[in-house]
Design a protein around this motif. Structure first.
Motif, PDB file in Angstrom:
ATOM      1  N   TRP A 298       9.126  -3.981  -0.518  1.00 58.55           N
ATOM      2  CA  TRP A 298       7.721  -4.025  -0.887  1.00 58.55           C
ATOM      3  C   TRP A 298       7.567  -3.639  -2.352  1.00 58.55           C
ATOM      4  O   TRP A 298       8.086  -2.614  -2.798  1.00 58.55           O
ATOM      5  CB  TRP A 298       6.928  -3.067  -0.001  1.00 58.55           C
ATOM      6  CG  TRP A 298       5.447  -3.084  -0.261  1.00 58.55           C
ATOM      7  CD1 TRP A 298       4.713  -4.087  -0.829  1.00 58.55           C
ATOM      8  CD2 TRP A 298       4.513  -2.053   0.057  1.00 58.55           C
ATOM      9  NE1 TRP A 298       3.381  -3.754  -0.878  1.00 58.55           N
ATOM     10  CE2 TRP A 298       3.231  -2.508  -0.356  1.00 58.55           C
ATOM     11  CE3 TRP A 298       4.633  -0.799   0.641  1.00 58.55           C
ATOM     12  CZ2 TRP A 298       2.089  -1.736  -0.181  1.00 58.55           C
ATOM     13  CZ3 TRP A 298       3.491  -0.040   0.816  1.00 58.55           C
ATOM     14  CH2 TRP A 298       2.224  -0.504   0.406  1.00 58.55           C
ATOM     15  N   ILE A 299       6.863  -4.483  -3.114  1.00 54.05           N
ATOM     16  CA  ILE A 299       6.607  -4.241  -4.523  1.00 54.05           C
ATOM     17  C   ILE A 299       5.116  -3.992  -4.714  1.00 54.05           C
ATOM     18  O   ILE A 299       4.292  -4.783  -4.245  1.00 54.05           O
ATOM     19  CB  ILE A 299       7.042  -5.440  -5.393  1.00 54.05           C
ATOM     20  CG1 ILE A 299       8.502  -5.798  -5.108  1.00 54.05           C
ATOM     21  CG2 ILE A 299       6.860  -5.121  -6.874  1.00 54.05           C
ATOM     22  CD1 ILE A 299       8.941  -7.104  -5.756  1.00 54.05           C
ATOM     23  N   MET A 300       4.774  -2.935  -5.409  1.00 56.76           N
ATOM     24  CA  MET A 300       3.363  -2.613  -5.627  1.00 56.76           C
ATOM     25  C   MET A 300       2.843  -3.371  -6.843  1.00 56.76           C
ATOM     26  O   MET A 300       2.751  -2.840  -7.945  1.00 56.76           O
ATOM     27  CB  MET A 300       3.175  -1.103  -5.791  1.00 56.76           C
ATOM     28  CG  MET A 300       1.693  -0.689  -5.859  1.00 56.76           C
ATOM     29  SD  MET A 300       0.701  -1.262  -4.460  1.00 56.76           S
ATOM     30  CE  MET A 300       1.157  -0.045  -3.201  1.00 56.76           C
ATOM     31  N   THR A 301       2.518  -4.617  -6.631  1.00 50.83           N
ATOM     32  CA  THR A 301       1.898  -5.436  -7.663  1.00 50.83           C
ATOM     33  C   THR A 301       0.402  -5.177  -7.681  1.00 50.83           C
ATOM     34  O   THR A 301      -0.137  -4.438  -6.830  1.00 50.83           O
ATOM     35  CB  THR A 301       2.147  -6.919  -7.388  1.00 50.83           C
ATOM     36  OG1 THR A 301       1.564  -7.247  -6.110  1.00 50.83           O
ATOM     37  CG2 THR A 301       3.641  -7.223  -7.357  1.00 50.83           C
ATOM     38  N   ALA A 302      -0.295  -5.806  -8.619  1.00 49.28           N
ATOM     39  CA  ALA A 302      -1.756  -5.678  -8.653  1.00 49.28           C
ATOM     40  C   ALA A 302      -2.368  -6.211  -7.373  1.00 49.28           C
ATOM     41  O   ALA A 302      -3.347  -5.660  -6.851  1.00 49.28           O
ATOM     42  CB  ALA A 302      -2.311  -6.420  -9.871  1.00 49.28           C
ATOM     43  N   ALA A 303      -1.781  -7.293  -6.826  1.00 48.24           N
ATOM     44  CA  ALA A 303      -2.280  -7.861  -5.572  1.00 48.24           C
ATOM     45  C   ALA A 303      -2.089  -6.873  -4.419  1.00 48.24           C
ATOM     46  O   ALA A 303      -2.968  -6.733  -3.550  1.00 48.24           O
ATOM     47  CB  ALA A 303      -1.582  -9.175  -5.273  1.00 48.24           C
ATOM     48  N   SER A 304      -0.947  -6.186  -4.401  1.00 50.13           N
ATOM     49  CA  SER A 304      -0.703  -5.184  -3.355  1.00 50.13           C
ATOM     50  C   SER A 304      -1.678  -4.021  -3.479  1.00 50.13           C
ATOM     51  O   SER A 304      -2.171  -3.495  -2.474  1.00 50.13           O
ATOM     52  CB  SER A 304       0.731  -4.669  -3.443  1.00 50.13           C
ATOM     53  OG  SER A 304       1.652  -5.669  -3.115  1.00 50.13           O
ATOM     54  N   THR A 305      -1.954  -3.623  -4.703  1.00 51.59           N
ATOM     55  CA  THR A 305      -2.912  -2.538  -4.921  1.00 51.59           C
ATOM     56  C   THR A 305      -4.290  -2.913  -4.396  1.00 51.59           C
ATOM     57  O   THR A 305      -4.964  -2.111  -3.729  1.00 51.59           O
ATOM     58  CB  THR A 305      -3.005  -2.194  -6.418  1.00 51.59           C
ATOM     59  OG1 THR A 305      -1.705  -1.773  -6.877  1.00 51.59           O
ATOM     60  CG2 THR A 305      -4.010  -1.080  -6.671  1.00 51.59           C
ATOM     61  N   ARG A 306      -4.702  -4.146  -4.685  1.00 51.53           N
ATOM     62  CA  ARG A 306      -6.011  -4.606  -4.179  1.00 51.53           C
ATOM     63  C   ARG A 306      -6.023  -4.644  -2.661  1.00 51.53           C
ATOM     64  O   ARG A 306      -7.038  -4.310  -2.037  1.00 51.53           O
ATOM     65  CB  ARG A 306      -6.332  -5.981  -4.759  1.00 51.53           C
ATOM     66  CG  ARG A 306      -6.656  -5.959  -6.261  1.00 51.53           C
ATOM     67  CD  ARG A 306      -7.257  -7.270  -6.709  1.00 51.53           C
ATOM     68  NE  ARG A 306      -6.339  -8.389  -6.566  1.00 51.53           N
ATOM     69  CZ  ARG A 306      -5.486  -8.775  -7.506  1.00 51.53           C
ATOM     70  NH1 ARG A 306      -5.431  -8.126  -8.662  1.00 51.53           N
ATOM     71  NH2 ARG A 306      -4.689  -9.805  -7.309  1.00 51.53           N
ATOM     72  N   MET A 307      -4.906  -5.024  -2.068  1.00 50.57           N
ATOM     73  CA  MET A 307      -4.830  -5.055  -0.607  1.00 50.57           C
ATOM     74  C   MET A 307      -4.960  -3.649  -0.041  1.00 50.57           C
ATOM     75  O   MET A 307      -5.654  -3.426   0.962  1.00 50.57           O
ATOM     76  CB  MET A 307      -3.521  -5.684  -0.149  1.00 50.57           C
ATOM     77  CG  MET A 307      -3.412  -5.794   1.373  1.00 50.57           C
ATOM     78  SD  MET A 307      -1.906  -6.624   1.902  1.00 50.57           S
ATOM     79  CE  MET A 307      -0.671  -5.355   1.540  1.00 50.57           C
ATOM     80  N   MET A 308      -4.313  -2.660  -0.674  1.00 47.11           N
ATOM     81  CA  MET A 308      -4.428  -1.282  -0.203  1.00 47.11           C
ATOM     82  C   MET A 308      -5.874  -0.793  -0.318  1.00 47.11           C
ATOM     83  O   MET A 308      -6.365  -0.067   0.548  1.00 47.11           O
ATOM     84  CB  MET A 308      -3.503  -0.365  -1.014  1.00 47.11           C
ATOM     85  CG  MET A 308      -2.015  -0.625  -0.827  1.00 47.11           C
ATOM     86  SD  MET A 308      -1.464  -0.551   0.889  1.00 47.11           S
ATOM     87  CE  MET A 308      -1.376  -2.320   1.273  1.00 47.11           C
ATOM     88  N   GLU A 309      -6.544  -1.206  -1.374  1.00 44.75           N
ATOM     89  CA  GLU A 309      -7.948  -0.816  -1.550  1.00 44.75           C
ATOM     90  C   GLU A 309      -8.829  -1.425  -0.463  1.00 44.75           C
ATOM     91  O   GLU A 309      -9.737  -0.760   0.057  1.00 44.75           O
ATOM     92  CB  GLU A 309      -8.431  -1.243  -2.936  1.00 44.75           C
ATOM     93  CG  GLU A 309      -7.777  -0.453  -4.071  1.00 44.75           C
ATOM     94  CD  GLU A 309      -8.069  -1.029  -5.443  1.00 44.75           C
ATOM     95  OE1 GLU A 309      -8.595  -2.171  -5.495  1.00 44.75           O
ATOM     96  OE2 GLU A 309      -7.764  -0.369  -6.462  1.00 44.75           O
ATOM     97  N   ARG A 310      -8.543  -2.677  -0.096  1.00 47.30           N
ATOM     98  CA  ARG A 310      -9.322  -3.318   0.976  1.00 47.30           C
ATOM     99  C   ARG A 310      -9.059  -2.646   2.317  1.00 47.30           C
ATOM    100  O   ARG A 310      -9.992  -2.418   3.100  1.00 47.30           O
ATOM    101  CB  ARG A 310      -8.982  -4.807   1.052  1.00 47.30           C
ATOM    102  CG  ARG A 310      -9.492  -5.636  -0.127  1.00 47.30           C
ATOM    103  CD  ARG A 310      -9.444  -7.118   0.189  1.00 47.30           C
ATOM    104  NE  ARG A 310      -8.095  -7.588   0.443  1.00 47.30           N
ATOM    105  CZ  ARG A 310      -7.265  -8.028  -0.501  1.00 47.30           C
ATOM    106  NH1 ARG A 310      -7.661  -8.059  -1.760  1.00 47.30           N
ATOM    107  NH2 ARG A 310      -6.059  -8.456  -0.188  1.00 47.30           N
TER     108      ARG A 310
ATOM    109  N   THR B 280      -8.153   6.563   2.596  1.00 45.75           N
ATOM    110  CA  THR B 280      -7.834   6.525   1.173  1.00 45.75           C
ATOM    111  C   THR B 280      -6.774   5.467   0.900  1.00 45.75           C
ATOM    112  O   THR B 280      -6.102   4.982   1.831  1.00 45.75           O
ATOM    113  CB  THR B 280      -7.307   7.889   0.692  1.00 45.75           C
ATOM    114  OG1 THR B 280      -6.047   8.147   1.342  1.00 45.75           O
ATOM    115  CG2 THR B 280      -8.293   9.003   1.024  1.00 45.75           C
ATOM    116  N   VAL B 281      -6.607   5.138  -0.363  1.00 49.24           N
ATOM    117  CA  VAL B 281      -5.553   4.198  -0.750  1.00 49.24           C
ATOM    118  C   VAL B 281      -4.187   4.768  -0.390  1.00 49.24           C
ATOM    119  O   VAL B 281      -3.295   4.047   0.063  1.00 49.24           O
ATOM    120  CB  VAL B 281      -5.641   3.891  -2.262  1.00 49.24           C
ATOM    121  CG1 VAL B 281      -4.417   3.103  -2.727  1.00 49.24           C
ATOM    122  CG2 VAL B 281      -6.916   3.128  -2.576  1.00 49.24           C
ATOM    123  N   GLU B 282      -4.027   6.083  -0.571  1.00 49.72           N
ATOM    124  CA  GLU B 282      -2.752   6.723  -0.238  1.00 49.72           C
ATOM    125  C   GLU B 282      -2.458   6.595   1.255  1.00 49.72           C
ATOM    126  O   GLU B 282      -1.316   6.340   1.658  1.00 49.72           O
ATOM    127  CB  GLU B 282      -2.770   8.190  -0.643  1.00 49.72           C
ATOM    128  CG  GLU B 282      -2.745   8.438  -2.152  1.00 49.72           C
ATOM    129  CD  GLU B 282      -4.082   8.114  -2.825  1.00 49.72           C
ATOM    130  OE1 GLU B 282      -5.121   8.024  -2.118  1.00 49.72           O
ATOM    131  OE2 GLU B 282      -4.093   7.949  -4.057  1.00 49.72           O
TER     132      GLU B 282
END
Length: 262
Positions: free
Chosen positions: A186-198, A206-208
């Motif tokens: 798993w790579i934390m790309t910008a897309a992955s970050t947005r998915m965690m936020e959703r 939380t995102v964490e």
């Protein structure tokens, strides 16, 4: 020449597919910093292409898109020294085998397997003629650790890519062309970050917490976090460099220890 980080790829021409964002962008930037002339491809040209990177807009999931890239690179530059087949992804629905249509399967196979096969076929004759070149296939740990309920076609096509990459290496390494596979977790790309936020927003957490939940679904990441795109790019930068001249036919896993077996 004494090679340094800044010049070890000087005079080399590199193509990075899926190079407009995420890991592909990080790889393109890394090769550029090492002195290579870099060409990036993606379906659409982003607004923030780094200075010095040439961009070709093409849909590599189609035969026509792959042929467009091969033709433009060879017409403009005359050759290719480094090919990083980074493009890939899964747009198929989750839910296991029963919800997947032939179109879902074909889409994944064209994107994750046939796109690199077509580009390899287009650029390998020139590499073999010169007796040198490097091809990197970006696969995934899902080739060995599939998530059948969410990305079954993606995992199967990446497993095929790993097998193909090894076989291709056996054929062309004696002719001077190195072929390697890099399989990230798993790579934390910008897309992955947005998915965690959703996920966090929909669950009220939380995102964490969302990130921890995904890591648990993967069976845990002993290192404690996903990879960063730059970390994968650093591995690729080494593998295509003169320092890795004896490496070929090998798969390099970069997953923070996710795969639980030897």
């Amino acid at each position: 020449m004494d090679f340094t980080f800044e010049n070890e790829l000087a005079g080399k021409l590199a193509l990075v597919t899926g190079g407009s964002k995420g890991t592909g962008k990080a790889i393109a930037d890394r090769l550029l910093k090492a002195g290579a002339t870099v060409i990036a491809t993606a379906r659409n040209k982003p607004e923030d292409v780094a200075t010095g990177i040439h961009f070709i807009a093409a849909d590599l999931s189609t035969l026509e898109g792959a042929q467009k890239v091969v033709t433009q690179v060879l017409d403009q530059f005359g050759r290719l020294d480094i090919l990083v087949n980074n493009m890939g992804g899964s747009e198929t629905p989750g839910g296991g085998f029963a919800v997947l249509s032939d179109q879902d399967w074909e889409s994944s196979i064209h994107t994750n397997l046939l796109a690199p096969v077509r580009l390899d076929r287009g650029f390998l004759p020139g590499m073999i003629h010169r007796g040198e070149g490097v091809i990197i296939h970006i696969a995934s740990i899902q080739a060995k650790l599939p998530l059948y309920d969410s990305t079954l076609p993606y995992a199967a096509s990446k497993a095929a890519l790993v097998n193909y990459s090894k076989n291709l290496s056996n054929e062309v390494s004696p002719k001077g062309v190195r072929v390697l596979t890099v399989s990230p977790g798993w790579i934390m790309t910008a897309a992955s970050t947005r998915m965690m936020e959703r996920i966090a927003q929909s669950s009220g957490g939380t995102v964490e917490q969302a990130t921890h939940g995904v890591m648990e679904a993967l069976g845990g990441i002993p290192f404690g976090r996903p990879a960063r795109p730059q970390e994968v790019a650093e591995l690729v930068g080494f593998l295509v460099s003169p320092r890795a001249a004896y490496l070929t036919g090998t798969e390099y896993v970069i997953d923070g220890g996710t795969i639980p077996t030897i």
